[in-house]
Design a protein around this motif. Structure first.
Motif, PDB file in Angstrom:
ATOM      1  N   ALA A 295      42.294  54.636  43.888  1.00  0.00           N
ATOM      2  CA  ALA A 295      41.352  55.039  44.963  1.00  0.00           C
ATOM      3  C   ALA A 295      41.626  55.488  46.275  1.00  0.00           C
ATOM      4  O   ALA A 295      42.704  55.971  46.591  1.00  0.00           O
ATOM      5  N   GLY A 296      40.560  55.733  47.521  1.00  0.00           N
ATOM      6  CA  GLY A 296      41.162  57.081  48.163  1.00  0.00           C
ATOM      7  C   GLY A 296      41.391  56.216  49.976  1.00  0.00           C
ATOM      8  O   GLY A 296      41.329  55.572  49.729  1.00  0.00           O
ATOM      9  N   PRO A 297      41.532  57.471  50.667  1.00  0.00           N
ATOM     10  CA  PRO A 297      41.895  56.538  52.039  1.00  0.00           C
ATOM     11  C   PRO A 297      40.330  56.642  52.627  1.00  0.00           C
ATOM     12  O   PRO A 297      40.505  55.285  53.052  1.00  0.00           O
ATOM     13  N   ASP A 298      39.421  56.477  52.042  1.00  0.00           N
ATOM     14  CA  ASP A 298      38.241  55.989  52.744  1.00  0.00           C
ATOM     15  C   ASP A 298      38.017  54.661  52.000  1.00  0.00           C
ATOM     16  O   ASP A 298      37.949  53.888  52.655  1.00  0.00           O
ATOM     17  N   SER A 299      37.918  54.403  50.717  1.00  0.00           N
ATOM     18  CA  SER A 299      37.813  53.659  50.298  1.00  0.00           C
ATOM     19  C   SER A 299      39.485  52.285  51.040  1.00  0.00           C
ATOM     20  O   SER A 299      38.734  51.158  50.899  1.00  0.00           O
ATOM     21  N   VAL A 300      40.772  52.951  50.976  1.00  0.00           N
ATOM     22  CA  VAL A 300      41.659  52.021  51.581  1.00  0.00           C
ATOM     23  C   VAL A 300      40.769  51.774  53.245  1.00  0.00           C
ATOM     24  O   VAL A 300      41.375  50.815  53.648  1.00  0.00           O
ATOM     25  N   ALA A 301      40.374  52.588  53.301  1.00  0.00           N
ATOM     26  CA  ALA A 301      39.972  52.182  54.875  1.00  0.00           C
ATOM     27  C   ALA A 301      39.047  50.824  55.070  1.00  0.00           C
ATOM     28  O   ALA A 301      38.903  50.126  56.221  1.00  0.00           O
ATOM     29  N   ALA A 302      38.012  51.618  53.932  1.00  0.00           N
ATOM     30  CA  ALA A 302      36.917  49.422  54.293  1.00  0.00           C
ATOM     31  C   ALA A 302      38.000  48.473  53.697  1.00  0.00           C
ATOM     32  O   ALA A 302      37.413  47.605  54.282  1.00  0.00           O
ATOM     33  N   ILE A 303      38.976  48.632  52.710  1.00  0.00           N
ATOM     34  CA  ILE A 303      39.417  47.502  51.997  1.00  0.00           C
ATOM     35  C   ILE A 303      40.052  46.892  53.297  1.00  0.00           C
ATOM     36  O   ILE A 303      39.877  45.400  52.977  1.00  0.00           O
ATOM     37  N   THR A 304      40.844  47.695  54.138  1.00  0.00           N
ATOM     38  CA  THR A 304      41.777  47.310  54.778  1.00  0.00           C
ATOM     39  C   THR A 304      41.259  46.432  55.833  1.00  0.00           C
ATOM     40  O   THR A 304      41.530  45.521  56.439  1.00  0.00           O
ATOM     41  N   GLN A 305      39.942  47.650  56.374  1.00  0.00           N
ATOM     42  CA  GLN A 305      39.051  46.637  57.575  1.00  0.00           C
ATOM     43  C   GLN A 305      38.511  45.124  56.658  1.00  0.00           C
ATOM     44  O   GLN A 305      38.120  44.144  58.246  1.00  0.00           O
ATOM     45  N   ALA A 306      37.803  44.994  55.436  1.00  0.00           N
ATOM     46  CA  ALA A 306      37.660  43.908  54.836  1.00  0.00           C
ATOM     47  C   ALA A 306      38.584  42.995  55.880  1.00  0.00           C
ATOM     48  O   ALA A 306      38.364  41.520  55.485  1.00  0.00           O
ATOM     49  N   ILE A 307      40.152  43.104  54.728  1.00  0.00           N
ATOM     50  CA  ILE A 307      41.202  42.827  55.587  1.00  0.00           C
ATOM     51  C   ILE A 307      41.612  41.779  56.529  1.00  0.00           C
ATOM     52  O   ILE A 307      41.311  40.360  56.742  1.00  0.00           O
ATOM     53  N   ALA A 308      41.214  42.596  57.775  1.00  0.00           N
ATOM     54  CA  ALA A 308      41.079  42.446  58.771  1.00  0.00           C
ATOM     55  C   ALA A 308      39.900  41.218  59.179  1.00  0.00           C
ATOM     56  O   ALA A 308      40.051  40.575  60.080  1.00  0.00           O
ATOM     57  N   ASP A 309      38.749  41.432  58.774  1.00  0.00           N
ATOM     58  CA  ASP A 309      37.791  40.510  58.874  1.00  0.00           C
ATOM     59  C   ASP A 309      38.097  39.313  58.269  1.00  0.00           C
ATOM     60  O   ASP A 309      36.587  38.094  58.290  1.00  0.00           O
ATOM     61  N   SER A 310      38.917  39.020  57.411  1.00  0.00           N
ATOM     62  CA  SER A 310      38.369  37.731  56.946  1.00  0.00           C
ATOM     63  C   SER A 310      40.021  37.311  56.779  1.00  0.00           C
ATOM     64  O   SER A 310      41.110  37.296  57.739  1.00  0.00           O
ATOM     65  N   LYS A 311      39.405  35.951  56.634  1.00  0.00           N
ATOM     66  CA  LYS A 311      39.977  34.548  56.839  1.00  0.00           C
ATOM     67  C   LYS A 311      41.077  34.128  55.785  1.00  0.00           C
ATOM     68  O   LYS A 311      42.198  33.479  55.700  1.00  0.00           O
ATOM     69  N   THR A 312      40.529  34.563  54.464  1.00  0.00           N
ATOM     70  CA  THR A 312      41.543  34.101  53.217  1.00  0.00           C
ATOM     71  C   THR A 312      41.374  35.305  52.073  1.00  0.00           C
ATOM     72  O   THR A 312      40.389  35.841  52.171  1.00  0.00           O
ATOM     73  N   LEU A 313      42.427  35.925  51.507  1.00  0.00           N
ATOM     74  CA  LEU A 313      42.613  36.733  50.316  1.00  0.00           C
ATOM     75  C   LEU A 313      42.657  35.362  49.135  1.00  0.00           C
ATOM     76  O   LEU A 313      43.806  35.074  49.241  1.00  0.00           O
TER      77      LEU A 313
END
Length: 396
Positions: A295-313
């Motif tokens: 996955a590219g950098p834009d995809s990684v940015a979206a994933i890391t933002q989703a991680i920041a917004d989540s409480k459980t992974l």
């Protein structure tokens, strides 16, 4: 799910039949990696400290009901003694006169290891007579092998119905972590599912879209989902015959209110090799002669933002070809983001599966995840929403 733990049992003076997973690598008669032995040590130590006498039940390899000398558990005795700090006796069978004599001779402060249960075909057949024979050797049954809990075998399921039963410390930790992640999670809940094939994770994806708020799909699986949307993925690994199924999963997710994150940009190369020339392009712009490897950098940015917004992974599978550089970047970046959030106390993170553990270790992130399961198949079946016989028997 209601299941008892060692804390609920009176162990003093009791023979505790303890099912463990000690399938460890052995070379030249010596254990080369004692991780699984270390993980059962708290259970054995607990039983010893409570005045109980641990009698270990385990399989080793796949002898298919035959006595295979190379699959004997005897070479594990020195490693077990080192881990437990106690004398470990060995019996050359798990039933019969020899096993009975060994159990009878066991004194407080010692541990007994019975020979490979799979030397008997009756073990994997969950034969009730075989289970009854083993049950005679103990007063209490303790299951500390979550990794074998998806198998309805005599020592994982049968014995639990014949003796007072409980979960060992490792089993307790696994069940508690998984319940926190899927049964009673703090929301928003996010799942990362990667790997090569959609076909091997259909049940998993189908279950998760109805339980999580965000689902990240990575690895070769993501290519199949991109193809399902009419995107040309070039020479990428993809299951084109599964695009209809992928479309169904996307529709099910939309209906359930689950956001699916697929790569928006991808890293492509013409060969699958370390350091291969590569470029980053939009997900719908993969050259016909190239393959998507990360996955590219834009995809990684979206994933890391989703991680920041989540409480459980919940994490199962890598985001790209993590085994070789530079196609490990997305997996490493996302893993580190999850590790940092977990360490900061803002995220409960549970991960499992062989490639997953390897990828998180490679990213130096595993140590900060809330829980890493080494259970493999049992971890996957739990995530798929299936009942695990070894766990259900403890609740019966």
């Amino acid at each position: 799910m209601a299941w008892k733990t060692l804390d609920d049992m009176d162990l003093a003076g009791k023979r505790v039949l303890t099912r463990v997973d000690i399938n460890v690598p052995v070379e030249d008669g010596k254990v080369t990696d004692d991780t699984r032995i270390q993980r059962i040590s708290p259970t054995v130590q607990n039983i010893l400290a409570s005045g109980g006498r641990p009698v270990l039940l385990a399989h080793f390899g796949r002898p298919k009901g035959q006595v295979v000398p190379e699959m004997s558990l005897k070479p594990l005795v020195p490693a077990l003694e080192a881990a437990f700090g106690a004398k470990v006796r060995f019996a050359a069978d798990c039933i019969g006169a020899e096993a009975q004599a060994a159990v009878g001779a066991l004194v407080e402060g010692e541990v007994l290891l019975l020979e490979n249960t799979r030397f008997h075909a009756a073990e994997t057949e969950n034969d009730p007579d075989f289970a009854a024979e083993i049950a005679k050797l103990g007063d209490i049954y303790c299951n500390d092998a979550f990794s074998a809990a998806h198998r309805a075998h005599a020592t994982t399921e049968g014995i639990a119905r014949l003796l007072p039963s409980c979960a060992g410390r490792l089993m307790q930790a696994e069940l508690s972590a998984l319940e926190a992640a899927l049964s009673k999670p703090e929301r928003p809940v996010m799942a990362v599912v990667g790997g090569a094939k959609v076909s091997t994770k259909l049940d998993l994806l189908g279950n998760l879209v109805s339980k999580v708020d965000t689902l990240v799909i990575g690895g070769g699986m993501a290519n199949t989902f991109l193809a399902a949307q009419g995107i040309d993925v070039g020479k990428s690994l993809a299951e084109h015959e599964m695009t209809g199924t992928a479309s169904d999963i996307l529709a099910k997710a939309k209906e359930a209110g689950c956001t699916i994150l697929l790569p928006a940009d991808v890293v492509v190369a013409r060969e699958f090799a370390a350091g291969a020339p590569n470029e980053t392009v939009a997900a719908d712009a993969c050259p016909a002669d190239a393959m998507i490897l990360d996955a590219g950098p834009d995809s990684v940015a979206a994933i890391t933002q989703a991680i920041a917004d989540s409480k459980t992974l919940i994490w199962n599978g890598p985001l790209g070809a993590f085994e070789i550089e530079p196609f490990d970047k997305a997996t490493n970046a996302a893993a580190k983001a999850a590790a940092e959030a977990s360490k900061a106390g803002t995220l409960v993170s549970v991960a499992g599966g062989g490639d997953t553990v390897a990828a998180l270790n490679k990213a130096d992130a595993a140590k900060d995840f809330t829980y890493i399961s080494t259970a493999g198949g049992a971890f996957l079946e739990w995530m798929e929403g299936k009942e695990l016989p070894g766990v259900a028997a403890l609740s019966a």
